[in-house]
Write a protein that holds these residues in place. Structure first.
Motif, short mmCIF file in Angstrom:
data_model
loop_
_atom_site.label_atom_id
_atom_site.label_comp_id
_atom_site.label_asym_id
_atom_site.label_seq_id
_atom_site.Cartn_x
_atom_site.Cartn_y
_atom_site.Cartn_z
N LEU A 64 16.09 8.23 33.59
CA LEU A 64 16.34 7.02 34.37
C LEU A 64 15.49 5.88 33.78
N PRO A 65 15.93 4.64 33.96
CA PRO A 65 15.09 3.53 33.48
C PRO A 65 13.70 3.63 34.12
N PHE A 66 12.68 3.31 33.34
CA PHE A 66 11.31 3.47 33.85
C PHE A 66 10.90 2.33 34.77
N LYS A 67 10.18 2.69 35.83
CA LYS A 67 9.49 1.70 36.67
C LYS A 67 8.25 1.24 35.91
N LYS A 68 7.72 0.11 36.34
CA LYS A 68 6.66 -0.50 35.52
C LYS A 68 5.24 -0.07 35.88
N LYS A 111 -4.98 -1.16 24.12
CA LYS A 111 -6.16 -2.06 23.97
C LYS A 111 -5.68 -3.45 23.55
N GLY A 112 -6.17 -4.45 24.25
CA GLY A 112 -5.82 -5.83 23.91
C GLY A 112 -4.51 -6.29 24.53
N MET A 113 -3.77 -5.39 25.17
CA MET A 113 -2.49 -5.80 25.76
C MET A 113 -2.73 -6.53 27.09
N THR A 114 -1.78 -7.39 27.45
CA THR A 114 -1.87 -8.11 28.74
C THR A 114 -0.57 -7.85 29.51
N SER A 115 -0.49 -8.47 30.69
CA SER A 115 0.72 -8.24 31.50
C SER A 115 1.99 -8.72 30.77
N ASP A 116 1.83 -9.61 29.80
CA ASP A 116 3.01 -10.05 29.03
C ASP A 116 3.60 -8.92 28.18
N ASP A 117 2.77 -7.92 27.90
CA ASP A 117 3.24 -6.84 27.01
C ASP A 117 3.88 -5.68 27.78
N ILE A 118 3.86 -5.76 29.12
CA ILE A 118 4.32 -4.62 29.93
C ILE A 118 5.76 -4.20 29.59
N SER A 119 6.65 -5.20 29.52
CA SER A 119 8.06 -4.85 29.30
C SER A 119 8.26 -4.14 27.97
N SER A 120 7.61 -4.67 26.91
CA SER A 120 7.83 -4.03 25.60
C SER A 120 7.16 -2.65 25.56
N LEU A 121 6.02 -2.52 26.23
CA LEU A 121 5.34 -1.21 26.27
C LEU A 121 6.21 -0.19 27.01
N CYS A 122 6.80 -0.65 28.10
CA CYS A 122 7.68 0.21 28.90
C CYS A 122 8.90 0.62 28.07
N ASP A 123 9.50 -0.36 27.37
CA ASP A 123 10.68 -0.05 26.55
C ASP A 123 10.34 0.91 25.42
N LYS A 124 9.19 0.66 24.79
CA LYS A 124 8.80 1.52 23.66
C LYS A 124 8.59 2.97 24.14
N SER A 125 7.90 3.11 25.26
CA SER A 125 7.63 4.44 25.79
C SER A 125 8.95 5.13 26.16
N PHE A 126 9.82 4.35 26.80
CA PHE A 126 11.11 4.91 27.20
C PHE A 126 11.89 5.40 25.98
N ASP A 127 11.95 4.55 24.95
CA ASP A 127 12.73 4.90 23.75
C ASP A 127 12.19 6.17 23.10
N LEU A 128 10.86 6.27 23.01
CA LEU A 128 10.27 7.47 22.39
C LEU A 128 10.61 8.73 23.17
N MET A 129 10.47 8.62 24.49
CA MET A 129 10.71 9.81 25.32
C MET A 129 12.19 10.17 25.38
N GLN A 130 13.02 9.14 25.47
CA GLN A 130 14.46 9.37 25.50
C GLN A 130 14.91 10.07 24.21
N ALA A 131 14.37 9.60 23.07
CA ALA A 131 14.75 10.20 21.78
C ALA A 131 14.33 11.66 21.73
N ALA A 132 13.10 11.95 22.19
CA ALA A 132 12.61 13.34 22.16
C ALA A 132 13.44 14.20 23.12
N PHE A 133 13.78 13.64 24.28
CA PHE A 133 14.56 14.39 25.28
C PHE A 133 15.95 14.71 24.72
N ARG A 134 16.57 13.68 24.11
CA ARG A 134 17.93 13.87 23.58
C ARG A 134 17.95 14.86 22.42
#
Ligand SMILES: CCCCCCCCCCCCCC(=O)SCCNC(=O)CCNC(=O)[C@H](O)C(C)(C)COP(=O)(O)OP(=O)(O)OC[C@H]1O[C@@H](n2cnc3c(N)ncnc32)[C@H](O)[C@@H]1OP(=O)(O)O
Ligand SMILES: CCCCCCCC/C=C\CCCCCCCC(=O)OC[C@@H](O)COP(=O)(O)O
Length: 401
Positions: A180-184, A232-255
């Motif tokens: 499922l799409p990740f919550k933040k 480290k060094g990330m701010t709230s502006d980076d949340i969306s890309s961090l969430c997307d990156k994590s999702f993509d990695l996990m989705q790829a491993a799951f698939r």
């Protein structure tokens, strides 16, 4: 009169043997009931050890829960342990299929690690109380503002008390073929505390556990711990890309794992239909390869049909040709090379040939493409293709010595 007591005793094994639905309910009830009993045992132990709510109580809970898998016929195969060897606090994120995830979680739970859970769980009898004693952070999913402030507090506690937190970013149980799409929340938590995120992927349970179809067989869950993602060094502006990156990695491993599971399932079903020949079948659709492939004979499985035997897959579909069906680890590496076999009929209408010996030309071809020298070519020719230059290429499985 005494004999009447024997009836349910005999009835249970009989029903277990004859009805999958009965097995499903029996195992589910056993799981919930036994966890309740274990929690009841754990409560005084935790009180004695820590005198109340403390993340250290998770050690006791972990030890008590570890044997439950044997009753349910489950195995856990873990890879990537090295990624958990990280000092200090971090956030673990994983996919969430069922309450059975607790068993996998307890297999790899690091020290000083507790979870984020829905607040309703605190009312689950002895399990609720043990969750509270184990330091689980309860959030109200229906009130985002409340959940946010509880998680902000948790970020601070992580740092103050050197605690790790496990979050299910899907936010609910999900047994679909995709995450499922990740919550933040998990990503805000990691960024606020400036700690790494360690993604953990549970393989799909569909091979052994189907809630709708009421099936609960024995099975293996593969847990893949992925490399940490630094924040480290990330701010709230980076949340969306961090969430997307994590999702993509996990989705790829799951698939990727799901694809292997599908192949495994097909191979097992195939082997069941053809027990004497133990042959693997060519790819399902003829368009998947340029030419029909000969079936690859498998070595005889050990007695009692342990699935520990190599299975040959269509090399072009996955990243390895031969996979150990038990651990899922590749036994061989696929390598694309110019066909070294002068008799290979890749170019024409007949089938690709296979070779199991190391010929000079094939070694040379291997070295040329991969730099690998010590090994044996096996089950070659899983797919062949004609390149623009007219060279006939095919995939070799390379078994390192
Ligand atoms: C012996 C017996 C043993 C028993 C052992 C038992 C073990 C038990 C194991 C138990 C296992 C139990 C397992 C379980 O119980 S799983 C169920 C409970 N767990 C979760 O729900 C965790 C995942 N959920 C989240 O992280 C959600 O995001 C939350 C719940 C926090 C909010 O939900 P919501 O639906 O609202 O999510 P949204 O993501 O659309 O966010 C909306 C907006 O809010 C922003 N935002 C979000 N968070 C933060 C934040 N922290 N700081 C600042 N801002 C934040 C976000 O950027 C977005 O804004 P924008 O970006 O759109 O502008
Ligand atoms: C007073 C008695 C109440 C009995 C309630 C029984 C509770 C279950 C008891 C034992 C099960 C063993 C460990 C359970 C911990 C797993 C928690 C869990 O998986 O919760 C689901 C939650 O992540 C998402 O919830 P939803 O999918 O959104 O819904």
């Amino acid at each position: 009169m005494d004999v009447l007591w024997l009836i349910p005793l005999l009835l249970v094994p009989l029903l277990m043997w004859s009805s999958g639905t009965f097995v499903f309910y029996f195992k589910k009830c056993f799981y919930v009931g036994w966890m309740m009993v274990l929690a009841l045992l754990a409560i005084p132990l935790c009180m004695l050890k820590s005198g109340g709510r403390d993340v250290e109580n998770m050690r006791i809970i972990r030890v008590l829960v570890r044997h439950v898998k044997y009753f349910l016929g489950l195995r856990f195969d873990v890879s990537g342990w090295e990624h958990l060897q990280t000092e200090g606090p971090y956030v673990i994120i994983s996919n969430h299929q069922s309450s059975l995830d607790v068993l996998g979680l307890m297999e790899i739970l690091p020290d000083r690690c507790t979870m984020i859970a829905k607040k309703e769980l605190v009312y689950a009898g002895t399990v609720g109380l043990i969750c509270w004693l184990g330091g689980i952070v309860f959030i109200n999913r229906k009130k985002t503002s409340d959940a946010k402030s509880v998680m902000a507090e948790a970020a601070q506690t992580m740092l103050d008390q050197q605690i790790r937190l496990w979050v299910f970013p899907e936010g609910t149980r999900n047994q679909k073929e995709d995450l499922l799409p990740f919550k933040k929340g998990a990503f805000h938590l990691a960024v606020q505390a400036q700690v790494p995120i360690i993604p953990v992927v549970f393989s799909s349970y569909r091979n052994f556990y189907l809630r709708k179809e009421k099936r609960f067989n024995s099975g293996t869950v593969r847990l893949r711990i992925l490399p940490k993602i630094e924040t480290k060094g990330m701010t709230s502006d980076d949340i969306s890309s961090l969430c997307d990156k994590s999702f993509d990695l996990m989705q790829a491993a799951f698939r990727e794992r799901l694809r292997l599971q599908t192949h495994e399932q097909r191979a097992v079903e195939g082997a069941e239909h053809s027990p004497r020949s133990r042959l693997l079948f060519p790819p399902t659709s003829p368009s998947e390869t340029c030419l029909p492939r000969p079936p690859v004979p498998l070595p005889a499985p050990p007695p009692l049909l342990s699935p520990r035997f190599p299975i040959a897959w269509p090399c072009h579909e996955i990243s390895s040709c031969l996979v150990d069906a038990w651990s899922g680890r590749p036994l061989a590496r696929p390598v694309s090379a110019v066909c070294p076999d002068p008799h290979c009929a890749c170019s024409s209408s007949s089938t690709c040939t296979t070779t199991s010996s190391t010929s000079t030309s094939s070694s040379a071809a291997l070295q040329a493409v991969s730099g690998m020298t010590d090994g044996r070519i096996d089950a070659c020719c899983s797919s062949c293709m004609t390149e623009g230059s007219g060279h006939h290429q095919f995939l070799l499985c390379f078994l390192p010595f």
